[in-house]
Enzyme design. Structure first.
Site, PDB file in Angstrom:
ATOM      1  CG  ASP A  37      -0.300  -0.152   2.531  1.00 38.88           C
ATOM      2  OD1 ASP A  37       0.639   0.630   2.814  1.00 38.88           O
ATOM      3  OD2 ASP A  37      -0.687  -1.039   3.312  1.00 38.88           O
ATOM      4  CE  LYS A  59      -7.860  -0.643   4.656  1.00 32.91           C
ATOM      5  NZ  LYS A  59      -6.870  -1.672   4.295  1.00 32.91           N
ATOM      6  CG  MET A 174      -2.779   6.826  11.621  1.00 35.34           C
ATOM      7  SD  MET A 174      -3.779   5.326  11.503  1.00 35.34           S
ATOM      8  CE  MET A 174      -3.909   4.872  13.228  1.00 35.34           C
TER       9      MET A 174
END
Length: 248
Positions: A37, A59, A174
């Protein structure tokens, strides 16, 4: 009938392919299929065999996304077809990386699975900015939390008042989008607004940027930074302060 293959979960570290472990590189070099990813150090894919199949399951916030169930199914299906599969992602597989879910899915399907830990950005990004998450005589621990959802969100399980009084460095992953709300909750929970804070964006990459301020002002100071970024809240974020402690 084909012999069953295997799955190796490889943590790729914070971004610089030089920080991928030796075991991680060996897994990439011998893989038949690599499921990766956008947060993995993609330059490391140059180590793959020319005939290896590369599958992008990124994602992307606000964009296309591959569900975790679909990723699990990809790993299992390719391994059942006799292939040696590497699941390659950034940081460490088991630090907000859903590596545990992938491991369980493979185990449930009877797939031989190996874990190659990665260098977690929770520690590496601050270190590369000169910020130790612990420091003798200053703090005896650090707490790593996800900022994926803000304080007060129904999915949030964090006790920000407890974090404010924990006496540890607080590392937020995050949390770019939610940093202002997180800092406000910590101050409301009793953390001194003058507590040092830092944000490290693109840790280990040539584009790395570091912003330092206080917990009351860091969200505004770091407003132009974009993910991936790591925030550190605590006395360790004050390099000048650490110099004074070391010289005391």
């Amino acid at each position: 009938m084909l012999d069953i293959g295997s799955v190796t979960l490889v943590g790729g570290g914070p971004g610089d392919p030089g920080l991928v472990t030796v075991a991680g590189r060996e897994a990439i070099e011998t893989a038949d299929v690599i499921v990766t990813d956008r947060l993995a150090p993609l330059a490391a894919l140059a180590w793959a065999r020319p005939d290896a199949e590369i599958i992008d399951v990124a994602k992307i916030p606000g964009g296309r996304s591959t569900s975790q169930d679909d990723i699990n199914q990809l790993l299992v299906e390719h391994a059942k077809a006799g292939r040696h599969v590497v699941r390659f992602k950034g940081g460490d597989n088991f630090v907000f990386g859903r590596g545990g879910e992938e491991l369980l899915a493979c185990h449930d399907a009877g797939i031989p699975t190996r874990v190659v830990p990665g260098v977690s950005s929770a520690i590496a990004a601050p270190a590369l900015a000169g910020v130790p998450v612990t420091h003798r005589g200053l703090t005896q621990g650090f707490t790593v939390v996800s900022g994926h959802v803000p304080p007060g969100h129904p999915d949030s399980t964090l006790d920000y008042a407890a974090l404010a009084h924990s006496g540890t460095s607080i590392v937020v992953l995050m949390g770019v989008r939610t940093l202002e709300a997180i800092c406000a909750a910590l101050v409301e929970g009793g953390l001194d607004p003058a507590t040092p804070a830092a944000v490290v964006a693109d840790g280990s990459l040539p584009s790395q940027r570091v912003v330092r301020a206080t917990v009351a002002t860091i969200a505004e100071a770091a407003a132009e930074l974009r993910p991936p970024a790591v925030a550190v809240i605590g006395e360790v974020a004050d390099i000048d302060g650490l110099t004074e402690v070391a010289g005391a």
